[in-house]
Structures are given as C-alpha cells and as structure tokens.
Design a protein around this motif. Structure first.
Motif, PDB file in Angstrom:
ATOM      1  N   SER A 195       0.827  -1.208   0.000  1.00 58.32           N
ATOM      2  CA  SER A 195       0.000   0.000   0.000  1.00 58.32           C
ATOM      3  C   SER A 195       0.862   1.258   0.000  1.00 58.32           C
ATOM      4  O   SER A 195       1.939   1.282   0.613  1.00 58.32           O
ATOM      5  CB  SER A 195      -0.913   0.038   1.234  1.00 58.32           C
ATOM      6  OG  SER A 195      -1.811  -1.049   1.238  1.00 58.32           O
ATOM      7  N   ASP A 202      -5.336   6.344  -0.961  1.00 59.33           N
ATOM      8  CA  ASP A 202      -4.461   5.177  -0.865  1.00 59.33           C
ATOM      9  C   ASP A 202      -4.414   4.471  -2.215  1.00 59.33           C
ATOM     10  O   ASP A 202      -5.406   4.449  -2.959  1.00 59.33           O
ATOM     11  CB  ASP A 202      -4.966   4.167   0.169  1.00 59.33           C
ATOM     12  CG  ASP A 202      -4.983   4.734   1.587  1.00 59.33           C
ATOM     13  OD1 ASP A 202      -4.388   5.800   1.810  1.00 59.33           O
ATOM     14  OD2 ASP A 202      -5.613   4.090   2.451  1.00 59.33           O
ATOM     15  N   THR A 204      -3.389   0.600  -3.471  1.00 58.92           N
ATOM     16  CA  THR A 204      -3.098  -0.713  -2.908  1.00 58.92           C
ATOM     17  C   THR A 204      -3.118  -1.778  -3.998  1.00 58.92           C
ATOM     18  O   THR A 204      -4.018  -1.790  -4.855  1.00 58.92           O
ATOM     19  CB  THR A 204      -4.136  -1.091  -1.835  1.00 58.92           C
ATOM     20  OG1 THR A 204      -4.119  -0.112  -0.795  1.00 58.92           O
ATOM     21  CG2 THR A 204      -3.837  -2.459  -1.231  1.00 58.92           C
ATOM     22  N   ASN A 206      -2.709  -6.140  -4.211  1.00 55.31           N
ATOM     23  CA  ASN A 206      -2.609  -7.314  -3.347  1.00 55.31           C
ATOM     24  C   ASN A 206      -2.738  -8.608  -4.149  1.00 55.31           C
ATOM     25  O   ASN A 206      -3.298  -8.635  -5.252  1.00 55.31           O
ATOM     26  CB  ASN A 206      -3.663  -7.276  -2.241  1.00 55.31           C
ATOM     27  CG  ASN A 206      -5.059  -7.545  -2.733  1.00 55.31           C
ATOM     28  OD1 ASN A 206      -5.702  -6.645  -3.280  1.00 55.31           O
ATOM     29  ND2 ASN A 206      -5.542  -8.758  -2.565  1.00 55.31           N
TER      30      ASN A 206
END
Length: 241
Positions: A195, A202, A204, A206
């Motif tokens: 992040s 933000d 991010t 993943n």
C-alpha cells in the motif's frame, strides 16, 4: 523423470501428487524422520530434487544435492542468511540450484507489478509505503519469503526506501525504512498487500492465494525445466520476463 522429494509436509504431499499426475516417478520422500535414508539413495537414478522442508533443514538438503550432483528446486524460505555460502558451493560443484520465494505464476507477475508501481511512486513523497502479509499459523518464518522479495523489489526501485523492518505493536516507523506487518491467522490464504497511503488517498495492490496447488504445479514445471542447466537460477530465468 525421477524426482526426489525433500520435505514431505503439506506442500511436499501436493507436489508429489501433481508430479505423479504429470507422469513422473517419486524415488523417495524425505522428511526429518527418515533423513538417514538419503545415505542409501542411488543418486544416478535421481533427475531432480524438489525441496520444501523447514528453514532449519533447507541448507543441509541443498548441500547434500550439491555434493551428489543432483539439481535441486528449492521453495523453502527463511534460510537467506546462508545464501552466499550456498551460492558459492553451487559454483564450486558446478551445480544446479533453482530458488524462489514463491512458485506461483500469479505471484511472480505480482512481483513485476510491485516493481513497476514502486518506480511510479518514486517521486511521490506524499505517499508512504507499507507491506502486510497474512499466512496460516503453521508458517514458521516471518516475514514470509514472498514479503521479503516484494520489499526488496520496492526498495530497489524507489530511492526513498533503503531497508525494511518487521513491525510489532511498539515499533516506530523510521524514515527510509519500509514497514512489514506479519499476521498468522487460521484459516488464512496466503495474502500479500502493498500500500501507498497519503492524506488524500491510498493506492493498494494485493495477491491472495486460494490454495497450494498453484505453488506445487509451478515447482514441478520448474523441475521439468531445470536438468541440464547450471548455476543459481530464479523465476526470471524460467519465465523469461
């Protein structure tokens, strides 16, 4: 192919299953309880070894392979303090050693996305980077090898970070240090989250693994590819990114 399995835990069992489904023979399944059986194996009948044991066993298993001329595919993490010695031994023995912290094709694509994003964020000083990984409670090393690879990729491509540090409740984030949070939860798929956070928003990325079969298949595919090659190799060599 004739495959030696070094480490017969959950991953070793899945690897054996995948290898046999692909028509390979498993010559032996070695774990801590029968490690003495290594002394009685006919190494001329072993095409490749696949090593998924524990951090404390990995270096000994790799050393055995180098000393007996057996190409070895290594998925165990947590032994990187010995990497230089193992690399030198591989060179001395003209051996074949393939190591990666993660055999998943998806994870290795994720490594490349992480590196690219890190470059893009290099001049964006408003954003602070963090890394989080989540695994099951049986995983011994923390942070995970995959998290370390992600951290190294971020640091290599972003001049604002020069090191990483495992965080706990009392750790204060240092300037220039990438914080890594490790969580051990059951049941939990392997999850890695990178992040970049600012006061405004933000960013991010993943990756979440749903099961171990992708890792096992990747290890077997590499094992099929490795014989005849020399040196210390990685997924960059195998995937030709």
């Amino acid at each position: 192919m004739n495959i030696l399995i070094l480490g017969y835990g959950k991953m070793g069992k899945i690897i054996s299953q995948v290898a046999e489904e692909r028509g390979h023979q498993i010559v032996a399944k070695i774990n801590i309880e029968n490690v003495a059986d290594l002394d009685h194996l006919d190494t001329s009948k072993i095409d490749v070894a696949i090593e998924f044991s524990q951090p404390g066993s990995a270096v000994g298993n790799i050393t055995w392979c180098m000393q007996h001329g057996v190409p070895v595919v290594v998925g165990t993490t947590g032994w990187m303090d010995d990497k230089d010695g193992v690399t030198n031994l591989c060179k001395q023995k003209d051996g074949s050693l393939f190591y990666t912290s993660n055999f998943s094709i998806g994870v290795n694509i994720f490594f490349k996305v992480n590196a690219f994003l890190s470059k893009l964020m290099n001049d964006q000083e408003a954003y602070k980077a963090t890394l989080e990984e989540i695994h099951h409670t049986e995983k011994k090393d923390a942070p995970s090898g995959t998290a370390i690879t992600l951290a190294e990729g971020l640091i290599k491509n972003n001049q604002r970070y020069s090191s990483w540090e495992l965080q706990n409740d009392n750790t204060q984030q240092k300037e220039g240090t990438l914080p890594i949070t490790s969580k051990r939860i059951d049941p939990a798929p392997g999850t890695h989250i990178v992040s970049y956070k600012s006061e405004i928003d933000d960013i991010t990325i993943n990756h979440t693994a749903h099961n171990r079969k992708g890792f096992a298949l990747g290890a077997v595919l590499v094992a099929e590819w490795l014989p005849g090659k020399k040196g210390v190799l990685s997924m960059d060599d195998f995937l030709d990114f």
